[in-house]
Design a protein around this motif. Structure first.
Motif, PDB file in Angstrom:
ATOM      1  N   CYS A 144       5.258   3.785  -7.395  1.00 14.44           N
ATOM      2  CA  CYS A 144       4.135   3.443  -6.515  1.00 14.44           C
ATOM      3  C   CYS A 144       3.122   4.582  -6.558  1.00 14.44           C
ATOM      4  O   CYS A 144       3.495   5.755  -6.576  1.00 14.44           O
ATOM      5  N   SER A 181       0.409  -0.194  -6.230  1.00 17.36           N
ATOM      6  CA  SER A 181       0.978   0.033  -4.904  1.00 17.36           C
ATOM      7  C   SER A 181       2.160  -0.897  -4.683  1.00 17.36           C
ATOM      8  O   SER A 181       2.073  -2.103  -4.960  1.00 17.36           O
ATOM      9  N   CYS A 185       3.201  -0.263   0.637  1.00 18.47           N
ATOM     10  CA  CYS A 185       1.875   0.360   0.702  1.00 18.47           C
ATOM     11  C   CYS A 185       0.744  -0.643   0.494  1.00 18.47           C
ATOM     12  O   CYS A 185      -0.378  -0.414   0.930  1.00 18.47           O
ATOM     13  N   ARG A 388      -5.484   1.418  -0.501  1.00 21.54           N
ATOM     14  CA  ARG A 388      -4.088   1.263  -0.921  1.00 21.54           C
ATOM     15  C   ARG A 388      -3.768  -0.086  -1.562  1.00 21.54           C
ATOM     16  O   ARG A 388      -3.045  -0.133  -2.556  1.00 21.54           O
TER      17      ARG A 388
END
Length: 400
Positions: A144, A181, A185, A388
């Protein structure tokens, strides 16, 4: 192996306790519905989750409501719990059950100033084991770009988080500067506490917003007008309506004429965080990876190494966090002096005319104002968080 089993048992225990507490609270409020469920207990499975769903359905829908009311209630429950689709929609023989997310809690010291050093760099290390299966394999893990979690693509598929085009995007971007992501997230709504989430749900209900549906420009503006009037007890000004229109354009990069539900929810979540939490509390949400990217951006702008940058440079930096899925840009190595969304629907292009309308005096003041590292973080933290999600939409439009 004992450690891994202990960790899983702990998570399962927390999930069961959360469901039990939720069902108990709803049972106290809806005692009559409990008797009705006892009479017709053979029609559904006797799980806590269905007990909660039945109680909420009977409380507001009544016995004569059509079947779609249950689907609407299920959507509100998924919104409350931060979930996407229900586990029942998965093929259980071949898929894992999606996790039950636990919302964060505010700490007493959250609002206190946070010292994030510019000179002291942080060592960013990814986890060694897949977050889902907890198995280590050196070469096939996807990291991530926000947190330290890593995943197998096969595990993501069995969780239902990789389907069709998303699988290609993960494969192409996970190991690049753009990054990918994870499902924690990617969902900005999971940053909200239970109290903040209930506040957002009440606002959505009062404005007649239906969960998991797309919003047109008229829907979006109508919602913004209602929220503004509820908050300030006066109509929205024309300038504010123009800003809302630009935000809609930023949330609709493909010009479909509507914005997707998850993009709208992410936008509203970050807006609520800005309204309810001070900047010090928002800074505590940044991960080590995000802090390191912020350091790199500030140092690139601080050409003379005096610890200060101009305000106009700080504003330009607010566009750098949204560099994702730029299909027209073959390279990920974008210079800090050429940052900002390049598409027609981006804030940089759609509001470029307005940015030229600044008076000479305002331009001189912006040029003269200097911002240090601490100020740079506070000015940018909301945009770093808003960037994000993997979606190409801009969930918080930077100023012109």
């Amino acid at each position: 192996m004992g450690v891994l089993m202990s960790r899983r048992q702990t998570v399962e225990k927390v999930q069961k306790v959360s469901l039990a507490v939720s069902a108990f609270k709803d049972g106290l409020r809806e005692q009559p519905s409990t008797r009705r469920r006892a009479e017709g207990g053979g029609t559904r499975r006797g799980t806590l989750e269905h007990a909660v769903q039945e109680g909420e359905e009977e409380a507001s829908a009544g016995p004569s409501q059509p079947e779609e009311s249950s689907a609407s209630k299920a959507a509100w429950e998924r919104l409350r719990d931060g979930r996407g689709v229900e586990p029942e929609e998965f093929d259980r023989a071949n898929r894992f059950t999606p996790p039950a997310f636990i919302r964060p809690k505010r700490e007493l010291h959250d609002d206190e100033p946070l010292d994030i050093s510019l000179e002291q760099r942080e060592q960013v290390l990814n986890d060694e084991m897949c977050e889902i299966c907890e198995v280590w394999t050196a070469e096939s893990l996807f990291p991530c770009r926000v947190c330290s979690r890593v995943y197998h693509d096969g595990c993501l598929r069995r969780m239902g988080y990789l389907q069709n085009d998303s699988a290609v995007e993960v494969t192409e971007t996970a190991h690049t500067e753009t990054g990918w992501s994870c499902y924690y997230c990617d969902n900005l709504n999971l940053l909200l506490t239970e109290e903040e989430m209930y506040s957002l749900m009440e606002t959505l209900k009062n404005c007649k917003i239906i969960p998991e549906t797309c919003l047109t420009l008229d829907d979006f503006l109508h919602y913004k007008h209602l929220v503004h009037k509820q908050q300030f007890e006066k109509p929205m000004a024309e300038v504010q309506e123009e800003q809302a229109t630009l935000q809609f354009s930023a949330l609709d990069p493909d010009k479909k004429g509507h914005i997707e539900w998850h993009d709208f929810l992410s936008h509203e979540s970050i807006e609520l965080l800005q309204k309810l939490r001070p900047q010090n509390a928002l800074l505590r949400l940044l991960t080590a990876k995000e802090r390191e990217r912020a350091r790199a951006a500030f140092l690139a702008l601080d050409q003379d190494n005096d610890g200060f940058i101009r305000e106009c440079e700080c504003r330009r930096a607010q566009h750098t966090w949204f560099r994702k899925h730029q299909k027209e840009t073959p390279s990920c190595n974008v210079s800090i002096s050429h940052v900002g969304p390049m598409s027609e629907s981006s804030p940089a292009s759609s509001s470029s005319g307005k940015s030229q309308e600044k008076t000479p005096q305002a331009a001189e003041q912006e040029e003269a104002r200097l911002i240090d590292w601490s100020g740079f973080l506070k000015e940018n933290v909301a945009y770093i968080l808003a960037a994000r999600p993997n979606s190409a939409a801009l969930h918080l439009q930077p100023p012109a």
